[in-house]
Design a protein around this motif. Structure first.
Motif, PDB file in Angstrom:
ATOM      1  N   ALA A  14       2.383 -43.000   1.719  1.00 55.53           N
ATOM      2  CA  ALA A  14       2.494 -44.364   1.185  1.00 55.53           C
ATOM      3  C   ALA A  14       2.438 -44.363  -0.339  1.00 55.53           C
ATOM      4  O   ALA A  14       3.049 -45.205  -0.996  1.00 55.53           O
ATOM      5  CB  ALA A  14       1.392 -45.252   1.758  1.00 55.53           C
ATOM      6  N   VAL A  15       1.684 -43.410  -0.909  1.00 56.09           N
ATOM      7  CA  VAL A  15       1.581 -43.329  -2.358  1.00 56.09           C
ATOM      8  C   VAL A  15       2.929 -42.953  -2.954  1.00 56.09           C
ATOM      9  O   VAL A  15       3.372 -43.521  -3.959  1.00 56.09           O
ATOM     10  CB  VAL A  15       0.507 -42.311  -2.774  1.00 56.09           C
ATOM     11  N   GLU A  16       3.603 -41.979  -2.315  1.00 51.81           N
ATOM     12  CA  GLU A  16       4.915 -41.582  -2.804  1.00 51.81           C
ATOM     13  C   GLU A  16       5.903 -42.744  -2.716  1.00 51.81           C
ATOM     14  O   GLU A  16       6.684 -42.992  -3.640  1.00 51.81           O
ATOM     15  CB  GLU A  16       5.453 -40.395  -2.005  1.00 51.81           C
ATOM     16  N   VAL A  17       5.865 -43.480  -1.602  1.00 56.66           N
ATOM     17  CA  VAL A  17       6.762 -44.625  -1.431  1.00 56.66           C
ATOM     18  C   VAL A  17       6.508 -45.667  -2.508  1.00 56.66           C
ATOM     19  O   VAL A  17       7.447 -46.206  -3.112  1.00 56.66           O
ATOM     20  CB  VAL A  17       6.601 -45.246  -0.023  1.00 56.66           C
ATOM     21  N   THR A  18       5.237 -45.948  -2.761  1.00 57.20           N
ATOM     22  CA  THR A  18       4.879 -46.928  -3.779  1.00 57.20           C
ATOM     23  C   THR A  18       5.367 -46.494  -5.156  1.00 57.20           C
ATOM     24  O   THR A  18       5.934 -47.287  -5.916  1.00 57.20           O
ATOM     25  CB  THR A  18       3.358 -47.140  -3.815  1.00 57.20           C
ATOM     26  N   PHE A  19       5.161 -45.216  -5.476  1.00 56.98           N
ATOM     27  CA  PHE A  19       5.604 -44.683  -6.766  1.00 56.98           C
ATOM     28  C   PHE A  19       7.113 -44.806  -6.880  1.00 56.98           C
ATOM     29  O   PHE A  19       7.645 -45.273  -7.893  1.00 56.98           O
ATOM     30  CB  PHE A  19       5.158 -43.223  -6.882  1.00 56.98           C
ATOM     31  N   TRP A  20       7.829 -44.401  -5.818  1.00 57.52           N
ATOM     32  CA  TRP A  20       9.286 -44.442  -5.855  1.00 57.52           C
ATOM     33  C   TRP A  20       9.798 -45.869  -6.018  1.00 57.52           C
ATOM     34  O   TRP A  20      10.699 -46.135  -6.822  1.00 57.52           O
ATOM     35  CB  TRP A  20       9.869 -43.819  -4.591  1.00 57.52           C
ATOM     36  N   GLU A  21       9.218 -46.811  -5.288  1.00 57.71           N
ATOM     37  CA  GLU A  21       9.658 -48.209  -5.383  1.00 57.71           C
ATOM     38  C   GLU A  21       9.394 -48.791  -6.769  1.00 57.71           C
ATOM     39  O   GLU A  21      10.081 -49.716  -7.192  1.00 57.71           O
ATOM     40  CB  GLU A  21       8.958 -49.059  -4.319  1.00 57.71           C
ATOM     41  N   SER A  22       8.413 -48.234  -7.481  1.00 56.26           N
ATOM     42  CA  SER A  22       8.094 -48.747  -8.814  1.00 56.26           C
ATOM     43  C   SER A  22       9.043 -48.228  -9.890  1.00 56.26           C
ATOM     44  O   SER A  22       9.105 -48.786 -10.984  1.00 56.26           O
ATOM     45  CB  SER A  22       6.655 -48.388  -9.187  1.00 56.26           C
TER      46      SER A  22
ATOM     47  N   GLN B  19       6.546 -34.965 -10.065  1.00 61.59           N
ATOM     48  CA  GLN B  19       5.373 -35.162  -9.226  1.00 61.59           C
ATOM     49  C   GLN B  19       5.631 -34.795  -7.761  1.00 61.59           C
ATOM     50  O   GLN B  19       4.743 -34.305  -7.068  1.00 61.59           O
ATOM     51  CB  GLN B  19       4.918 -36.629  -9.305  1.00 61.59           C
ATOM     52  N   TYR B  20       6.880 -35.007  -7.316  1.00 61.66           N
ATOM     53  CA  TYR B  20       7.232 -34.751  -5.911  1.00 61.66           C
ATOM     54  C   TYR B  20       8.466 -33.844  -5.841  1.00 61.66           C
ATOM     55  O   TYR B  20       9.557 -34.294  -5.516  1.00 61.66           O
ATOM     56  CB  TYR B  20       7.495 -36.064  -5.177  1.00 61.66           C
ATOM     57  N   PRO B  21       8.318 -32.562  -6.176  1.00 59.02           N
ATOM     58  CA  PRO B  21       9.462 -31.637  -6.176  1.00 59.02           C
ATOM     59  C   PRO B  21      10.095 -31.463  -4.798  1.00 59.02           C
ATOM     60  O   PRO B  21      11.231 -30.972  -4.705  1.00 59.02           O
ATOM     61  CB  PRO B  21       8.846 -30.320  -6.687  1.00 59.02           C
ATOM     62  N   GLU B  22       9.385 -31.851  -3.749  1.00 58.14           N
ATOM     63  CA  GLU B  22       9.950 -31.807  -2.396  1.00 58.14           C
ATOM     64  C   GLU B  22       9.879 -33.187  -1.742  1.00 58.14           C
ATOM     65  O   GLU B  22       9.820 -33.308  -0.521  1.00 58.14           O
ATOM     66  CB  GLU B  22       9.188 -30.793  -1.545  1.00 58.14           C
ATOM     67  N   GLY B  23       9.907 -34.229  -2.567  1.00 58.10           N
ATOM     68  CA  GLY B  23       9.761 -35.595  -2.077  1.00 58.10           C
ATOM     69  C   GLY B  23      10.917 -36.055  -1.218  1.00 58.10           C
ATOM     70  O   GLY B  23      12.039 -35.524  -1.300  1.00 58.10           O
TER      71      GLY B  23
END
Length: 295
Positions: free
Chosen positions: A252-260, A276-280
């Protein structure tokens, strides 16, 4: 003690509420809070630009008054268009949409709050509107007829809670290409989801948020709220403080970061996601966006 003065005035009232908010919270609380913060940034900026004043913001609801009926209706249209565009890349089942009602009438202002039948009717109209739609009273329709490029569909008279007489309700039908004038001083253009009224997320704030996402005792979350009390992730920070510590790899943190950052014109913010997410899960899309913005 002397009672605070009670002010009466005639005003245009806009009431808005998120459709299906409880359902969205049940599915994913963190994503819903993050999306509500993002959408409210759009809503609040457009209300301010239309010379409106926000009175109520409890949970997923918004209550605002305007000095002009025309500005209230144009603002509501601008908000619905902007939110629809912001939802384009979000799965249908996760989209956050608003219902809106607008009334013009006598209201009372006391202790910084607004109330009275004028407010109650606007709130009841909101429940009658379509998802992503706007309903208005006959008084609103009569005030702005031929002054706003919309069509009014007569929905007939409705008996609404706590209002003695039936209310004549009209549905506002508008074209998504319509560019409403929000203020007499300037026209606000809303060409896409990166609305110029809304400041881009501060890269410093995003970086700070990412640096504390592994906080396990709430200390850094409180530091974030102290530094950014109205920040993009403030609702999410408050929610986390009320819950058990979030796992480090919480998706959920990755999703929130991406949406921002996904709609930002700041390439550095998208690159920050890649680092931050090289394999995101959004890595491929992030790289494409970087290439497009760099060309």
């Amino acid at each position: 003690m002397e009672a605070p003065p009670l002010q009466r005035k005639l005003a245009a009232i806009l009431a808005a509420d998120v459709e299906g908010y409880s359902r969205l919270m049940h599915i994913d609380e963190e994503r819903t809070l993050a999306m509500l913060t993002s959408h409210r940034t759009i809503v609040d900026a457009l209300i301010e630009s239309a010379d409106g004043k926000i009175f109520g913001t409890a949970g997923d609801s918004v209550l605002a008054e305007f000095p002009s009926v025309v500005q209230a209706v144009n603002c509501a249209i601008a908000i619905q268009i902007a939110i629809a565009r912001a939802n384009v890349n979000i799965p249908v089942e996760n989209r956050m949409t608003f219902r809106m009602g607008i009334n013009v009438g006598d209201v009372m202002v006391k202790n910084g709050d607004i109330f009275g039948d004028g407010v109650n009717i606007a709130a009841r109209l909101e429940t009658l509107s379509d998802i992503g739609g706007i309903c208005v009273t006959r008084g609103v329709r009569d005030h702005i007829r031929d002054r706003v490029e919309v069509i009014f569909e007569d929905m007939g008279e409705h008996s609404v809670k706590n209002i003695a007489r039936p209310v004549r309700v009209f549905k506002v039908v508008f074209d998504e290409s319509y560019h409403p004038i929000l203020s007499a001083a300037r026209q606000i253009d809303t060409p896409g989801t990166d609305i110029t009224l809304v400041a881009e997320n501060d890269p410093t704030e995003v970086a700070f948020w990412e640096s504390i996402r592994e906080d396990d005792d709430g200390t850094e979350l409180r530091l974030y709220l102290e530094r950014y009390p109205n920040g993009t992730f403030s609702d999410l920070a408050v929610a986390r403080l009320d819950r058990e510590p979030t796992p480090v790899d919480d998706p959920a943190v990755e999703v929130t970061f991406w949406e921002s950052v996904r709609d930002s014109e700041n390439v550095a913010m998208i690159r920050a996601y890649i680092e931050q997410y090289p394999e995101g899960k959004f890595l491929s899309l992030a790289k494409i966006l970087v290439e497009q913005k760099a060309s």
